[in-house]
Write a protein that holds these residues in place. Sequence first.
Motif, PDB file in Angstrom:
ATOM      1  N   SER A 261       2.753   1.714  -3.303  1.00 49.72           N
ATOM      2  CA  SER A 261       1.900   2.159  -4.409  1.00 49.72           C
ATOM      3  C   SER A 261       1.443   3.602  -4.209  1.00 49.72           C
ATOM      4  N   ALA A 262       1.128   3.963  -2.956  1.00 47.15           N
ATOM      5  CA  ALA A 262       0.706   5.336  -2.671  1.00 47.15           C
ATOM      6  C   ALA A 262       1.844   6.320  -2.938  1.00 47.15           C
TER       7      ALA A 262
ATOM      8  N   TYR B  57       0.826  -1.214   0.000  1.00 49.48           N
ATOM      9  CA  TYR B  57       0.000   0.000   0.000  1.00 49.48           C
ATOM     10  C   TYR B  57       0.858   1.261   0.000  1.00 49.48           C
TER      11      TYR B  57
ATOM     12  N   GLN C 112      -3.754   0.347  -4.831  1.00 56.63           N
ATOM     13  CA  GLN C 112      -3.732   1.208  -3.653  1.00 56.63           C
ATOM     14  C   GLN C 112      -5.029   1.074  -2.859  1.00 56.63           C
TER      15      GLN C 112
ATOM     16  N   SER D 116      -3.759   2.598  -9.016  1.00 56.08           N
ATOM     17  CA  SER D 116      -4.773   3.135  -8.103  1.00 56.08           C
ATOM     18  C   SER D 116      -5.638   2.021  -7.532  1.00 56.08           C
TER      19      SER D 116
ATOM     20  N   THR E  12      -5.237  -2.602  -1.269  1.00 52.16           N
ATOM     21  CA  THR E  12      -4.313  -2.827  -0.159  1.00 52.16           C
ATOM     22  C   THR E  12      -4.642  -1.963   1.054  1.00 52.16           C
ATOM     23  N   PHE E  13      -5.197  -0.767   0.832  1.00 53.91           N
ATOM     24  CA  PHE E  13      -5.578   0.045   1.990  1.00 53.91           C
ATOM     25  C   PHE E  13      -6.767  -0.579   2.708  1.00 53.91           C
TER      26      PHE E  13
END
Length: 213
Positions: A39-40, A36, A61, A58, A64-65
């Motif tokens: 990727s963020a 996460y 992201q 996206s 995974t969040f």
Amino acid sequence: MRVLMLKNSEEVIYHPDGIEKFITFSSWTLLVNVIYFASASLVQTLDYLEISSPHILSQIQVFTFCTGIAIAFLTATIVRHIILPNEAKLGRNSDHMFLFHEQVMHNFAAIFLAIELIILRPKLIPEFAIFGLFLGVIYVVFAYLFAYFGGGYLAYSFIHPKPKIAPFLVIGLASVIAIFYTGLWFISTLEQVLAGILLSAWVILIVQFKPNK
């Protein structure tokens, strides 16, 4: 770490190495959190450079969040309220549970994602709770494949296939992840100050940095 052998259901001490480390659910928590934040960070970097980021990035992201914050809170809860009390009850030394890498998996993952939720206020959708169900099932499948065709052991007794209630416990694990996400989603819908207070209180109740004396 203590593991449960598949054939004779005996508990033994084993030190996993390499991919074997992913036999613990906390390792999955760490992995999802790393993905996460990576990727963020990449999305933010591309935006800063005025480069269009791939849509798949996206999506990663978001996935995974949503899964990361749920399993991070669940992991911290299990460690503090189940594993550590059981270790103390059995008279075992639990100092290894407070080493830095263990703290990252059990405590800091939940803290960092809670901060993200409070400050950035991402728009969560209740339907995304299904992601937690998927991850729970994927973990259990991995654990069984590893036990039957790899190491021959499981990290947790409640997913051992021998007890008749094992399937229900497995379903329960996946469901609890979804329930934790739903609770976090509800908090995210509240006013920011109230959400921050509730989330901070939740974190305080599930993290533990020192052994009980």
